[in-house]
Write a protein that holds these residues in place. Structure first.
Motif, PDB file in Angstrom:
ATOM      1  N   VAL A   1     -10.935 -14.383 -11.396  1.00 61.60           N
ATOM      2  CA  VAL A   1     -10.254 -14.483 -10.116  1.00 61.60           C
ATOM      3  C   VAL A   1     -10.032 -13.114  -9.470  1.00 61.60           C
ATOM      4  O   VAL A   1      -9.965 -12.993  -8.248  1.00 61.60           O
ATOM      5  CB  VAL A   1      -8.918 -15.237 -10.289  1.00 61.60           C
ATOM      6  CG1 VAL A   1      -7.949 -14.437 -11.149  1.00 61.60           C
ATOM      7  CG2 VAL A   1      -8.291 -15.573  -8.952  1.00 61.60           C
ATOM      8  N   ASP A   2      -9.959 -12.046 -10.273  1.00 60.58           N
ATOM      9  CA  ASP A   2      -9.744 -10.701  -9.739  1.00 60.58           C
ATOM     10  C   ASP A   2     -11.046  -9.934  -9.538  1.00 60.58           C
ATOM     11  O   ASP A   2     -11.029  -8.717  -9.303  1.00 60.58           O
ATOM     12  CB  ASP A   2      -8.806  -9.905 -10.651  1.00 60.58           C
ATOM     13  CG  ASP A   2      -9.355  -9.760 -12.071  1.00 60.58           C
ATOM     14  OD1 ASP A   2     -10.407 -10.364 -12.381  1.00 60.58           O
ATOM     15  OD2 ASP A   2      -8.729  -9.046 -12.880  1.00 60.58           O
ATOM     16  N   GLY A   3     -12.184 -10.630  -9.637  1.00 58.42           N
ATOM     17  CA  GLY A   3     -13.470  -9.992  -9.397  1.00 58.42           C
ATOM     18  C   GLY A   3     -14.016  -9.198 -10.565  1.00 58.42           C
ATOM     19  O   GLY A   3     -14.909  -8.360 -10.385  1.00 58.42           O
ATOM     20  N   THR A   4     -13.525  -9.484 -11.770  1.00 57.95           N
ATOM     21  CA  THR A   4     -13.976  -8.753 -12.959  1.00 57.95           C
ATOM     22  C   THR A   4     -14.692  -9.699 -13.929  1.00 57.95           C
ATOM     23  O   THR A   4     -14.693 -10.920 -13.751  1.00 57.95           O
ATOM     24  CB  THR A   4     -12.802  -8.087 -13.688  1.00 57.95           C
ATOM     25  OG1 THR A   4     -11.928  -9.115 -14.205  1.00 57.95           O
ATOM     26  CG2 THR A   4     -12.034  -7.171 -12.764  1.00 57.95           C
ATOM     27  N   ALA A   5     -15.252  -9.109 -14.981  1.00 59.12           N
ATOM     28  CA  ALA A   5     -15.879  -9.882 -16.059  1.00 59.12           C
ATOM     29  C   ALA A   5     -15.832  -9.061 -17.343  1.00 59.12           C
ATOM     30  O   ALA A   5     -15.897  -7.828 -17.304  1.00 59.12           O
ATOM     31  CB  ALA A   5     -17.327 -10.227 -15.714  1.00 59.12           C
ATOM     32  N   ARG A   6     -15.685  -9.750 -18.471  1.00 63.64           N
ATOM     33  CA  ARG A   6     -15.758  -9.087 -19.778  1.00 63.64           C
ATOM     34  C   ARG A   6     -17.225  -9.056 -20.186  1.00 63.64           C
ATOM     35  O   ARG A   6     -17.780 -10.038 -20.663  1.00 63.64           O
ATOM     36  CB  ARG A   6     -14.890  -9.829 -20.800  1.00 63.64           C
ATOM     37  CG  ARG A   6     -14.912  -9.231 -22.184  1.00 63.64           C
ATOM     38  CD  ARG A   6     -13.735  -9.717 -23.040  1.00 63.64           C
ATOM     39  NE  ARG A   6     -13.551 -11.141 -22.987  1.00 63.64           N
ATOM     40  CZ  ARG A   6     -14.178 -12.015 -23.786  1.00 63.64           C
ATOM     41  NH1 ARG A   6     -15.047 -11.594 -24.681  1.00 63.64           N
ATOM     42  NH2 ARG A   6     -13.918 -13.303 -23.682  1.00 63.64           N
ATOM     43  N   VAL A   7     -17.856  -7.904 -20.021  1.00 60.13           N
ATOM     44  CA  VAL A   7     -19.305  -7.800 -20.040  1.00 60.13           C
ATOM     45  C   VAL A   7     -19.841  -7.569 -21.455  1.00 60.13           C
ATOM     46  O   VAL A   7     -19.272  -6.799 -22.234  1.00 60.13           O
ATOM     47  CB  VAL A   7     -19.772  -6.665 -19.107  1.00 60.13           C
ATOM     48  CG1 VAL A   7     -21.299  -6.579 -19.079  1.00 60.13           C
ATOM     49  CG2 VAL A   7     -19.228  -6.872 -17.694  1.00 60.13           C
ATOM     50  N   HIS A   8     -20.949  -8.232 -21.743  1.00 54.43           N
ATOM     51  CA  HIS A   8     -21.720  -7.991 -22.958  1.00 54.43           C
ATOM     52  C   HIS A   8     -23.103  -7.501 -22.552  1.00 54.43           C
ATOM     53  O   HIS A   8     -23.872  -8.249 -21.942  1.00 54.43           O
ATOM     54  CB  HIS A   8     -21.834  -9.286 -23.772  1.00 54.43           C
ATOM     55  CG  HIS A   8     -22.782  -9.209 -24.930  1.00 54.43           C
ATOM     56  ND1 HIS A   8     -23.614 -10.259 -25.287  1.00 54.43           N
ATOM     57  CD2 HIS A   8     -23.040  -8.209 -25.808  1.00 54.43           C
ATOM     58  CE1 HIS A   8     -24.324  -9.918 -26.338  1.00 54.43           C
ATOM     59  NE2 HIS A   8     -23.997  -8.675 -26.674  1.00 54.43           N
ATOM     60  N   THR A   9     -23.403  -6.238 -22.843  1.00 56.88           N
ATOM     61  CA  THR A   9     -24.725  -5.698 -22.528  1.00 56.88           C
ATOM     62  C   THR A   9     -25.647  -5.882 -23.725  1.00 56.88           C
ATOM     63  O   THR A   9     -25.258  -5.624 -24.871  1.00 56.88           O
ATOM     64  CB  THR A   9     -24.641  -4.211 -22.149  1.00 56.88           C
ATOM     65  OG1 THR A   9     -23.998  -3.472 -23.192  1.00 56.88           O
ATOM     66  CG2 THR A   9     -23.848  -4.030 -20.862  1.00 56.88           C
ATOM     67  N   VAL A  10     -26.870  -6.325 -23.463  1.00 58.67           N
ATOM     68  CA  VAL A  10     -27.805  -6.689 -24.527  1.00 58.67           C
ATOM     69  C   VAL A  10     -29.012  -5.749 -24.467  1.00 58.67           C
ATOM     70  O   VAL A  10     -29.733  -5.708 -23.464  1.00 58.67           O
ATOM     71  CB  VAL A  10     -28.271  -8.150 -24.386  1.00 58.67           C
ATOM     72  CG1 VAL A  10     -29.206  -8.527 -25.533  1.00 58.67           C
ATOM     73  CG2 VAL A  10     -27.064  -9.083 -24.343  1.00 58.67           C
TER      74      VAL A  10
END
Length: 602
Positions: free
Chosen positions: A518-527
């Protein structure tokens, strides 16, 4: 010449075991993956056995056992219990009951309410006997290392050469709850230690309970809920509960924040007078709860930055940072540290919480490896990959289906398997994905995952309906090809362990609706392809079909530990409404599922 072999143990929290051979980590397993009891804190017999199996060795071949605790150093905690007993008889009873449990068989493996508390201190004084009884003769040297030193070492294995500042912070170790220091070569200098119970972990966990979530499990729910609120209570919390002090330090008001009472579902009158009544589990989440969550998170972050700014002043030339301890699971705060530009690189291990202490204790053991004539020690302990857990071949998969009396699914070559999975995802299906070795740590990093299309907002509801059944305010994470991560996310470094929150670029939010919070973020996983080739190839195939090199990735479980073995993957898939299961080289599609009777479920 046989290489030096070290077994590391973490218990009295989220239990785990790890093994290094010749300085290289070859196995790491959390006890919950074997016992099937979430957050299991009991002595890690299952994890030890599995690590020995993965490493292909017997207990007799272990040269050194390293334990993540020094159990004789508990006088700080004992003194605190005694002082509380003099002033708060009711709260002292809860604390005294816990002390009795961890020192007696009454607490062993029987703490159903809080499995993390199933461990017992007395077992740490009988490690050799317990290992010999369970796994055969143990002649290894046994060492006990400081709790926070093990946390620090669990991050150092990911950054073994460069000088790095290090902050470890959690509920508490033997005596301390926060330690700040610096790695220079092999040397670690701690230049700030804050004593327990002055604890950021207790602060956050107490508010987790206050907001109606399960302590030591629901902290990530508070973090997710915070994005919906306004931090209007921050000043009150900063003034009365978690207050700044000189030299980056903080003071936690334990007259208002009583962690041990909170574990029992009780909260101080002072806290209630300040912020209102606590939320009960069955109560709806209201705007006030969202605002309190936002305020708790904001004050946590402000306190973290006070510590980091002070630490940076002590070593202004050091450009790298290691964060470890249970508080380093706060991916939102981690992301803000990365975005601040204080450091060129921020390292958070895949298991910064107690389980990671097994790896940290091994790392310290490697640096201290004794008889160099017989067992030459490598220059640095290393952790090449988070995929250090149980691994099963196609034969084991076939046996798992046969053992359940299920018809064998279709077996495909790799290119056809990946194509089928990518086609299903692009068509809006939710798939279960079980490949390779299990990840170490609480995040699904592409080997034990439910996967879906990240482009459309309705996929959040679909995956919740089909498999996860969780609160709507909790976000789902994206897995993205590392080389394209900066195109979609405003991030300055990789996030290979899914423990950094980043802003989704404004122009990409429309095509990443299911993974944008909702705040425009994401918990990112880079592969990275070299780290997990089959998963990278799947994302690549999805990109060729949709133009998006991102997948929605959530853990392969349903109110249980992440699946570990093929039989568990099959059972969880059949219990869910996921559309397909891809398990090693096999695919269970709707046609296969239609042939399977629900009577085969355990």
């Amino acid at each position: 010449m046989r290489e030096h072999t070290i077994l590391g143990l973490a218990t009295m929290g989220d239990s785990a075991a790890a093994i290094a051979v010749g300085g290289r980590l070859v196995a790491a397993v959390e006890e919950e993956r074997i016992s099937r009891r979430k957050y299991d804190g009991a002595f890690p017999y299952g994890a030890i056995g599995e690590c020995l199996r993965i490493a292909g060795i017997s207990m007799e071949e272990v040269d050194h056992v390293c334990v993540y605790w020094q159990p004789w150093r508990v006088m700080t905690r004992a003194a605190f219990v005694a002082s509380r007993a003099l002033t708060r008889a009711r709260d002292a009873r809860a604390m005294f009951a816990r002390v009795c449990a961890v020192f007696s068989s009454a607490g062993h493996n029987d703490d159903n309410e809080y499995p993390q508390m199933a461990g017992r201190w007395d077992e740490l004084f009988r490690v050799r006997r317990l290992l010999s009884r369970a796994f055969g003769r143990c002649t290894a040297r046994i060492s006990f290392f400081d709790h926070h030193a093990c946390h620090a070492a669990s991050g150092r294995v990911l950054l073994p050469e460069e000088d790095a500042l290090c902050l470890t912070f959690d509920g508490g170790g033997e005596e301390h709850s926060t330690v700040v220091g610096c790695f220079t070569g092999r040397r670690f200098e701690a230049f700030k230690r804050m004593r327990w119970p002055n604890s950021l972990g207790h602060y956050y966990s107490t508010f987790t309970g206050y907001l109606g979530f399960r302590i030591r499990e629901g902290e990530y729910k508070v973090m997710g809920l915070a994005s919906y609120g306004c931090p209007k209570y921050s000043s009150l919390i900063r003034e009365h509960i978690l207050s700044p002090r000189d030299h980056g330090e903080y003071f936690l008001n334990n007259r208002l924040i009583d962690y041990h009472a909170a574990v029992q579902g009780r909260f101080t009158k002072g806290l209630i007078d300040l912020l209102g009544p606590p939320r009960k589990l069955e109560d709806p989440v209201e705007e006030r709860h969202q605002d309190i969550a936002a305020s708790v998170q904001a004050v946590f972050e402000a306190t973290l930055f006070d510590l980091l700014h002070w630490a940076k002043m002590q070593r202004p030339h050091v450009r790298h940072l290691i964060l470890a301890g249970g508080c380093a699971l706060n991916a939102t705060a981690n992301g803000k540290v990365v975005d601040s530009g204080l450091f060129d690189r921020v390292v958070v291990p895949p298991a910064p919480h107690d389980a990671g202490g097994a790896i940290g204790s091994v790392a310290i053991g490697v640096t201290l490896a004794g008889d160099r004539k017989t067992h030459p020690a490598p220059p640095r302990p290393t952790m090449p990959s988070p995929y250090l857990g149980s691994v099963f071949g196609n034969a084991a998969v076939e046996a798992a289906f046969a053992g359940r009396g299920l018809p064998p699914p279709q077996r495909l070559p790799e290119d056809a398997l990946i194509a089928a999975a990518a086609d299903a995802l692009a068509a809006g299906e939710v798939i279960a994905w079980f490949q390779g070795a299990a990840e170490f740590g609480p995040r699904a990093l592409g080997n034990r995952s439910f996967l879906a299309d990240p482009r459309f907002a309705f996929m959040r509801d679909r995956i919740n309906e089909k498999v996860k059944h969780r609160e709507p305010f909790r976000p789902f994470a994206p897995s993205v090809k590392e080389e394209l991560a900066a195109v979609y996310f405003a991030m300055s470094q990789p996030s290979p362990y899914m423990n950094i929150v980043s802003r989704v670029r404004a122009e990409k939010r429309a095509v990443l609706q299911a993974v944008t919070h909702v705040d425009g973020t994401a918990r990112v996983h880079t592969v990275r392809r070299e780290a997990n080739e089959r998963f990278w190839l799947l994302i690549d195939a999805f990109e060729k079909r949709t133009g998006i090199p991102v997948l929605l990735n959530t853990s392969f479980n349903m109110r249980e530990p992440i699946v570990n073995a093929p039989s568990q993957a099959i059972a969880t898939f059949l219990s869910s409404n996921a559309d397909r299961l891809f398990i090693h080289d096999f695919m269970c599609d709707r046609g296969w599922r239609g042939r399977v009777s629900l009577r085969v479920l355990p």
